[in-house]
Write a protein that holds these residues in place. Structure first.
Motif, short mmCIF file in Angstrom:
data_model
loop_
_atom_site.label_atom_id
_atom_site.label_comp_id
_atom_site.label_asym_id
_atom_site.label_seq_id
_atom_site.Cartn_x
_atom_site.Cartn_y
_atom_site.Cartn_z
N UNK A 245 75.90 12.78 72.07
CA UNK A 245 76.72 11.32 72.25
C UNK A 245 75.75 10.25 73.46
N UNK A 246 75.79 9.29 72.73
CA UNK A 246 75.15 8.10 72.70
C UNK A 246 75.78 7.09 71.87
N UNK A 247 75.79 5.74 71.95
CA UNK A 247 75.88 4.78 70.93
C UNK A 247 76.35 4.78 70.33
N UNK A 248 74.89 4.97 69.66
CA UNK A 248 74.38 5.02 68.13
C UNK A 248 75.28 6.26 67.48
N UNK A 249 75.78 8.01 68.12
CA UNK A 249 76.46 8.84 67.44
C UNK A 249 77.82 8.30 67.57
N UNK A 250 78.37 7.55 67.85
CA UNK A 250 80.30 7.26 68.82
C UNK A 250 80.03 6.48 67.26
N UNK A 251 78.81 5.22 66.90
CA UNK A 251 79.63 4.66 65.60
C UNK A 251 79.73 5.81 64.53
N UNK A 252 78.50 6.17 64.66
CA UNK A 252 78.64 7.13 63.34
C UNK A 252 80.10 8.47 63.26
N UNK A 253 80.13 8.37 64.16
CA UNK A 253 81.69 9.11 64.34
C UNK A 253 83.01 8.15 63.76
N UNK A 254 83.02 7.18 64.26
CA UNK A 254 83.82 6.12 63.68
C UNK A 254 83.58 5.81 62.88
N UNK A 255 82.23 5.18 61.77
CA UNK A 255 82.26 5.37 60.70
C UNK A 255 82.89 6.78 59.64
N UNK A 256 82.01 7.32 60.06
CA UNK A 256 82.78 8.67 59.17
C UNK A 256 84.05 8.77 59.64
N UNK A 257 84.63 8.09 60.03
CA UNK A 257 86.40 8.27 60.31
C UNK A 257 86.86 7.37 59.24
N UNK A 258 85.68 6.24 59.02
CA UNK A 258 86.63 5.05 57.87
C UNK A 258 86.31 5.62 56.07
N UNK A 259 85.94 7.02 56.35
CA UNK A 259 86.04 7.94 54.83
C UNK A 259 87.25 8.79 54.60
N UNK A 260 88.37 8.43 55.64
CA UNK A 260 90.19 9.48 55.70
C UNK A 260 90.44 9.01 54.34
N UNK A 261 91.12 10.12 53.88
CA UNK A 261 91.57 9.30 53.05
C UNK A 261 93.39 10.26 53.35
N UNK A 262 94.25 10.24 51.65
CA UNK A 262 95.51 11.02 52.07
C UNK A 262 94.81 12.60 52.13
N UNK A 263 94.23 13.41 51.61
CA UNK A 263 93.71 14.11 51.65
C UNK A 263 92.78 14.88 52.75
N UNK A 264 91.47 13.22 53.35
CA UNK A 264 90.69 14.14 54.14
C UNK A 264 90.94 13.65 55.11
#
Length: 345
Positions: A245-264
């Motif tokens: 939980x820091x600014x970098x960790x939150x950015x990684x989480x949001x970046x990972x969220x961008x990998x979402x797709x129809x089945x992910x």
């Protein structure tokens, strides 16, 4: 050694693109202006120094500012041009960097430049991995992961010029075979090694299909590979993310969220973050850049009043590393996550 030769050596060592006349004068004792003037005029005649327009002149007519022509200074250009013609080097390589360097820089890189040029003239069309292309050109599968990247930068070439296809690192994960018959697969991604090794012995009884070591920002590039890598490309996959939980960790989480797709689907593993609040947040990470957008997304996900507490932690330049949670706390948070994650059938 005369004054012009001494000045020549000083200019080679100064490493600048321009220089002031008054700085050059500090290299020599006062009272030798006539000799100094003749030395400057000689270097101008040789092309080593070029007057900067509108810089004005001193009382002897010398420009007050010069542009240093490093190609003439090191006398590299003639040798480089001769080598380029003799070896028919590919015109796609920009050699200008070497014109402004000492000749040994060109001589050290020249064998690799020749190999690269020979390959570029073959017209190879098929894209391959970085390591494969490194072997194809240099017979060293690791060259382009080290000094080879510097060579490409000097020659103004990109990976696409070498027809290298992007291949992110495979996910580093442990798989729970007991869940392989399900139609919905849940995965826990942890940012660091410590929680990964603390949790992996308990994967089989967790109800999760896999435990993934995210390796910081790497997860944002390779998460989309997860369905195919698990052997269940057409199934529904739910990824729960837990990081620092820091600014970098939150950015990684949001970046990972961008990998979402129809089945992910990518979700925040909230119970792990709630467990952080049982500890005092240490100070640190003062140099990380704040990002109100990512913080607001996090606050909305964890809800109030926890969101307010987390916001205050960042405002006061504090943070939580994943290592703040002991193994029993990690396991409890994982159980809470499994209980609230919905069906594991």
């Amino acid at each position: 050694m005369d004054m012009a030769e001494t000045m020549h050596r000083f200019l080679m060592d100064c490493g600048k693109k321009t220089i002031l006349l008054e700085q050059m004068q500090t290299w020599f004792p006062k009272g030798e202006y006539d000799d100094f003037r003749l030395a400057v005029l000689q270097l101008m005649q040789e092309g080593c120094l070029e007057a900067v327009r509108n810089s004005g002149t001193d009382y002897g007519g010398l420009p007050r500012k010069f542009r240093i022509n490093r190609g003439a200074l090191f006398q590299s250009a003639e040798v480089i041009q001769r080598d380029a013609i003799r070896h028919a080097l590919s015109a796609r390589m920009n050699l200008r960097y070497y014109y402004e360097q000492p000749l040994p820089v060109w001589q050290e890189d020249f064998p690799y430049i020749c190999r690269l040029s020979d390959w570029m003239k073959t017209g190879v069309a098929r894209a391959v991995s970085l390591q494969q292309r490194s072997w194809d050109i240099f017979h060293d599968e690791k060259y382009l992961t080290g000094p080879g990247m510097t060579l490409l930068h000097r020659l103004k070439l990109s990976l696409s010029d070498l027809k290298i296809k992007e291949e992110p690192d495979p996910l580093m994960m442990a798989v729970n075979p007991a869940t392989s018959a399900r139609t919905v697969f849940h995965h826990l991604v942890v940012e660091n090694k410590a929680p990964y090794y603390a949790l992996v012995p308990f994967l089989r009884g967790s109800g999760f299909f896999s435990l993934v070591f995210g390796a910081g920002w790497k997860i944002t590039a390779n998460l989309k590979e997860l369905p195919r890598q698990t052997g269940h490309a057409d199934a529904r996959h739910v990824v729960w993310y837990f990081g620092d939980f820091n600014w970098e960790g939150l950015r990684i989480w949001l970046g990972a969220s961008e990998s979402a797709s129809d089945n992910l689907f990518v979700q925040l593993a909230v119970p792990f973050y709630q467990a952080y609040l049982h500890h005092e947040a240490p100070s640190g990470k003062e140099n990380q850049q704040a990002d109100e957008i990512v913080l607001e997304s996090f606050v909305q996900t964890v809800g109030e009043p926890a969101g307010l507490r987390f916001r205050n932690i960042l405002v006061h330049q504090r943070y939580y590393p994943q290592e703040a949670l002991a193994q029993d706390e990690l396991l409890q948070a994982w159980e809470e996550l499994a209980y609230g994650a919905g069906t594991f059938r």
